[in-house]
Write a protein that holds these residues in place. Structure first.
Motif, PDB file in Angstrom:
ATOM      1  N   ALA A  72      21.608  88.004  12.171  1.00 49.38           N
ATOM      2  CA  ALA A  72      20.765  87.218  11.267  1.00 49.38           C
ATOM      3  C   ALA A  72      21.453  85.924  10.860  1.00 49.38           C
ATOM      4  N   ILE A  73      22.746  85.998  10.583  1.00 47.06           N
ATOM      5  CA  ILE A  73      23.482  84.789  10.196  1.00 47.06           C
ATOM      6  C   ILE A  73      23.569  83.815  11.368  1.00 47.06           C
ATOM      7  N   GLY A  74      23.892  84.334  12.550  1.00 48.22           N
ATOM      8  CA  GLY A  74      23.977  83.466  13.731  1.00 48.22           C
ATOM      9  C   GLY A  74      22.641  82.839  14.086  1.00 48.22           C
ATOM     10  N   ALA A  75      21.567  83.643  14.023  1.00 48.25           N
ATOM     11  CA  ALA A  75      20.235  83.108  14.331  1.00 48.25           C
ATOM     12  C   ALA A  75      19.805  82.095  13.280  1.00 48.25           C
ATOM     13  N   SER A  76      20.174  82.315  12.025  1.00 49.80           N
ATOM     14  CA  SER A  76      19.818  81.358  10.969  1.00 49.80           C
ATOM     15  C   SER A  76      20.505  80.023  11.177  1.00 49.80           C
ATOM     16  N   ILE A  77      21.763  80.064  11.580  1.00 46.76           N
ATOM     17  CA  ILE A  77      22.481  78.816  11.841  1.00 46.76           C
ATOM     18  C   ILE A  77      21.836  78.071  13.003  1.00 46.76           C
ATOM     19  N   ALA A  78      21.479  78.801  14.053  1.00 49.62           N
ATOM     20  CA  ALA A  78      20.828  78.168  15.202  1.00 49.62           C
ATOM     21  C   ALA A  78      19.458  77.608  14.813  1.00 49.62           C
ATOM     22  N   LEU A  79      18.691  78.368  14.038  1.00 49.27           N
ATOM     23  CA  LEU A  79      17.373  77.887  13.610  1.00 49.27           C
ATOM     24  C   LEU A  79      17.486  76.677  12.686  1.00 49.27           C
ATOM     25  N   ALA A  80      18.441  76.700  11.772  1.00 45.18           N
ATOM     26  CA  ALA A  80      18.619  75.557  10.873  1.00 45.18           C
ATOM     27  C   ALA A  80      19.009  74.309  11.655  1.00 45.18           C
ATOM     28  N   THR A  81      19.821  74.480  12.702  1.00 44.17           N
ATOM     29  CA  THR A  81      20.194  73.350  13.537  1.00 44.17           C
ATOM     30  C   THR A  81      18.976  72.777  14.260  1.00 44.17           C
ATOM     31  N   LEU A  82      18.170  73.661  14.842  1.00 40.36           N
ATOM     32  CA  LEU A  82      16.970  73.201  15.542  1.00 40.36           C
ATOM     33  C   LEU A  82      15.965  72.557  14.593  1.00 40.36           C
ATOM     34  N   ILE A  83      15.783  73.141  13.420  1.00 36.83           N
ATOM     35  CA  ILE A  83      14.859  72.568  12.443  1.00 36.83           C
ATOM     36  C   ILE A  83      15.366  71.213  11.973  1.00 36.83           C
ATOM     37  N   GLY A  84      16.682  71.105  11.754  1.00 35.88           N
ATOM     38  CA  GLY A  84      17.252  69.812  11.374  1.00 35.88           C
ATOM     39  C   GLY A  84      17.066  68.761  12.448  1.00 35.88           C
ATOM     40  N   LEU A  86      14.618  68.695  14.692  1.00 44.18           N
ATOM     41  CA  LEU A  86      13.202  68.328  14.685  1.00 44.18           C
ATOM     42  C   LEU A  86      12.852  67.445  13.487  1.00 44.18           C
ATOM     43  N   LEU A  87      13.428  67.751  12.325  1.00 46.83           N
ATOM     44  CA  LEU A  87      13.156  66.932  11.138  1.00 46.83           C
ATOM     45  C   LEU A  87      13.744  65.526  11.278  1.00 46.83           C
ATOM     46  N   ASN A  88      14.844  65.409  11.995  1.00 42.66           N
ATOM     47  CA  ASN A  88      15.455  64.101  12.189  1.00 42.66           C
ATOM     48  C   ASN A  88      14.510  63.152  12.916  1.00 42.66           C
ATOM     49  N   TYR A  89      13.738  63.669  13.860  1.00 38.08           N
ATOM     50  CA  TYR A  89      12.813  62.839  14.623  1.00 38.08           C
ATOM     51  C   TYR A  89      11.391  62.866  14.071  1.00 38.08           C
ATOM     52  N   SER A  90      11.198  63.484  12.935  1.00 40.15           N
ATOM     53  CA  SER A  90       9.877  63.520  12.320  1.00 40.15           C
ATOM     54  C   SER A  90       9.768  62.409  11.268  1.00 40.15           C
ATOM     55  N   PRO A  91       8.567  62.088  10.826  1.00 42.12           N
ATOM     56  CA  PRO A  91       8.417  61.053   9.795  1.00 42.12           C
ATOM     57  C   PRO A  91       8.931  61.494   8.417  1.00 42.12           C
ATOM     58  N   TRP A  92       9.138  62.791   8.206  1.00 42.67           N
ATOM     59  CA  TRP A  92       9.594  63.265   6.897  1.00 42.67           C
ATOM     60  C   TRP A  92      11.088  63.083   6.719  1.00 42.67           C
ATOM     61  N   GLY A  93      11.858  63.092   7.805  1.00 47.75           N
ATOM     62  CA  GLY A  93      13.303  62.938   7.707  1.00 47.75           C
ATOM     63  C   GLY A  93      13.967  64.204   7.194  1.00 47.75           C
ATOM     64  N   ILE A  94      15.288  64.126   7.079  1.00 53.47           N
ATOM     65  CA  ILE A  94      16.040  65.285   6.602  1.00 53.47           C
ATOM     66  C   ILE A  94      16.395  65.063   5.145  1.00 53.47           C
ATOM     67  N   ASP A  95      15.785  65.818   4.272  1.00 58.50           N
ATOM     68  CA  ASP A  95      16.185  65.908   2.881  1.00 58.50           C
ATOM     69  C   ASP A  95      16.001  67.353   2.451  1.00 58.50           C
ATOM     70  N   ILE A  96      16.391  67.664   1.232  1.00 58.51           N
ATOM     71  CA  ILE A  96      16.397  69.059   0.793  1.00 58.51           C
ATOM     72  C   ILE A  96      14.992  69.649   0.752  1.00 58.51           C
ATOM     73  N   SER A  98      12.215  68.784   2.585  1.00 54.89           N
ATOM     74  CA  SER A  98      11.663  69.032   3.917  1.00 54.89           C
ATOM     75  C   SER A  98      12.403  70.160   4.627  1.00 54.89           C
ATOM     76  N   LEU A  99      13.717  70.265   4.431  1.00 57.97           N
ATOM     77  CA  LEU A  99      14.482  71.333   5.062  1.00 57.97           C
ATOM     78  C   LEU A  99      14.102  72.696   4.491  1.00 57.97           C
ATOM     79  N   MET A 100      14.004  72.800   3.167  1.00 60.00           N
ATOM     80  CA  MET A 100      13.659  74.084   2.556  1.00 60.00           C
ATOM     81  C   MET A 100      12.221  74.508   2.898  1.00 60.00           C
ATOM     82  N   ILE A 101      11.308  73.563   2.909  1.00 57.07           N
ATOM     83  CA  ILE A 101       9.920  73.890   3.265  1.00 57.07           C
ATOM     84  C   ILE A 101       9.844  74.319   4.729  1.00 57.07           C
ATOM     85  N   SER A 102      10.585  73.652   5.599  1.00 53.45           N
ATOM     86  CA  SER A 102      10.589  74.027   7.010  1.00 53.45           C
ATOM     87  C   SER A 102      11.213  75.405   7.225  1.00 53.45           C
ATOM     88  N   LEU A 103      12.313  75.683   6.529  1.00 51.86           N
ATOM     89  CA  LEU A 103      12.937  77.003   6.650  1.00 51.86           C
ATOM     90  C   LEU A 103      12.027  78.096   6.112  1.00 51.86           C
TER      91      LEU A 103
END
Length: 166
Positions: A72-84, A86-96, A98-103
């Motif tokens: 679960a910890i390893g998959a969460s790190i991988a998912l957070a990386t992928l979500i980050g 995707l958020l980097n190239y989205s119009p919302w950007g990376i902030d707390i 957008s990251l929490m809502i995406s997670l």
């Protein structure tokens, strides 16, 4: 009626983490400093991977509890990386926010998929030829992981926490 109660109890292992994830997201949005980090870390490092692992391994007998936590910890790190990413190239950007809502969206998506899969598995197929096959002779019912595997998993958890905290 008893089957509905059994289904509810069976799905509590999924509903409780989703409820805790929603509470942690709300607390993360409205707190600052060390409290924000304290509330965000479980949502970032555990709950998305836990719901994903429940989707892939729904039976408790398939994984030892310690293996489930490490995965679960390893998959969460991988998912957070992928979500980050995707958020980097989205119009919302990376902030707390957008990251929490995406997670939380990932947690809800995996939870709904797990609920769908468990409801689908309740349908029993009559005359299933797989059920009639005997178990193999090498089948071990009560497998206990060796101490070195448990120690290695613990070291991997510490390394994951160290990498994330730096």
């Amino acid at each position: 009626m008893p089957s509905n109660r059994l289904t509810l109890i069976k799905n509590m292992k999924l509903l409780i983490p989703v409820f805790i994830a929603v509470i942690l997201m709300v607390l993360t949005m409205y707190s600052t400093g060390i409290f924000r980090a304290t509330f965000a870390l479980p949502l970032l490092l555990f709950f998305p991977g836990y719901t994903l692992i429940l989707l892939f391994f729904p039976k408790p007998s398939t994984l030892h509890w310690f293996e489930r936590i490490v995965l679960a910890i390893g998959a969460s790190i991988a998912l957070a990386t992928l979500i980050g990413l995707l958020l980097n190239y989205s119009p919302w950007g990376i902030d707390i926010q957008s990251l929490m809502i995406s997670l939380l969206g990932a947690v809800l998506l995996f939870s709904l998929a797990t609920l769908y899969r468990s409801a689908k598995s309740l349908v029993k197929v009559v005359d299933d030829p797989v059920e009639e096959l005997p178990l193999p002779a090498f089948h071990v019912t009560n497998f206990v992981a060796p101490r070195w595997k448990m120690g290695l998993a613990f070291v991997l958890i510490l390394l994951n926490v160290g990498v994330v905290s730096t």
